[in-house]
Design a protein around this motif. Sequence first.
Motif, short mmCIF file in Angstrom:
data_model
loop_
_atom_site.label_atom_id
_atom_site.label_comp_id
_atom_site.label_asym_id
_atom_site.label_seq_id
_atom_site.Cartn_x
_atom_site.Cartn_y
_atom_site.Cartn_z
N ASP A 39 0.93 -1.26 -0.12
CA ASP A 39 0.02 0.06 -0.08
C ASP A 39 1.03 1.25 0.10
O ASP A 39 1.91 1.30 0.55
N GLN A 40 0.43 2.23 -0.59
CA GLN A 40 1.21 3.43 -0.85
C GLN A 40 0.93 4.07 0.94
O GLN A 40 0.06 4.14 1.34
N VAL A 41 2.14 4.68 1.43
CA VAL A 41 2.25 5.25 2.59
C VAL A 41 1.36 6.67 2.64
O VAL A 41 0.40 6.75 3.46
N TRP A 42 0.97 7.30 1.32
CA TRP A 42 0.55 8.55 1.31
C TRP A 42 -1.02 8.27 1.53
O TRP A 42 -1.54 8.86 2.27
N LEU A 43 -1.56 6.95 1.28
CA LEU A 43 -2.90 6.68 1.53
C LEU A 43 -3.25 5.80 2.97
O LEU A 43 -3.86 6.25 3.92
N SER A 44 -2.10 4.72 2.96
CA SER A 44 -2.33 3.69 4.30
C SER A 44 -1.96 4.43 5.63
O SER A 44 -2.45 4.13 6.56
N GLN A 45 -1.14 5.42 5.69
CA GLN A 45 -0.61 6.26 6.69
C GLN A 45 -1.39 7.57 7.10
O GLN A 45 -0.92 8.52 8.05
N GLY A 46 -2.26 8.10 6.04
CA GLY A 46 -3.13 9.31 6.24
C GLY A 46 -2.17 10.43 5.93
O GLY A 46 -2.61 11.50 6.09
N TRP A 47 -1.23 10.35 5.19
CA TRP A 47 -0.57 11.62 4.55
C TRP A 47 -1.24 12.42 3.79
O TRP A 47 -1.27 13.76 3.75
N GLU A 48 -2.03 11.84 3.02
CA GLU A 48 -3.02 12.53 2.04
C GLU A 48 -3.92 13.82 2.72
O GLU A 48 -3.78 14.72 2.37
#
Length: 175
Positions: free
Chosen positions: A67-76
């Motif tokens: 999973d992209q960290v951008w999405l999976s860790q809430g950075w977006e």
Amino acid sequence: MVDGMHAKDILIDGYGRIQEEVHAALDGLGPDELQHRPAPGANSIAWLVWHLTRVQDDHVADAFELDQVWLSQGWEKRFGLGLPRHDTGYGHTPAKVAKVRVESADLLTGYYDAVHEQTLGALRSLAAKDLERIVDERWDPPVSLGVRLVSVLSDDLQHVGQAAYLRGLLQSAAA
């Protein structure tokens, strides 16, 4: 046989250098410096670092089926840029570049460090034969994992070099 350096060790070292340069380019910069664009249509330091991080996140996650960290860790959500969820900045117009506004270099380094950790985890799992695996058949010839990892490394170093150059311009103007 004496244990020597393996391809994954070289890649880990290379990606570690990107992290060092990202931190050096952003250290101590405030919002105005991060958003500064030296000419109409030019990229800002914030955009350059965001973009190189998005590309690394997107490409490494895809190549290793993560999973992209951008999405999976809430950075977006933390960035709140108002761009499409999977946007990496590729082909951005000057108007889209302007949307990449951050108030703190810590946000950029935090996101980069999270992506870097995921990248290192993926790289540590590599065996030499893995580098030959085809990860993208849309190209002729198809792209192997090794080629993709070197391509991202090269692209990231170019963009962080541009960010460092812009930082130097700002420091020269302030002196």
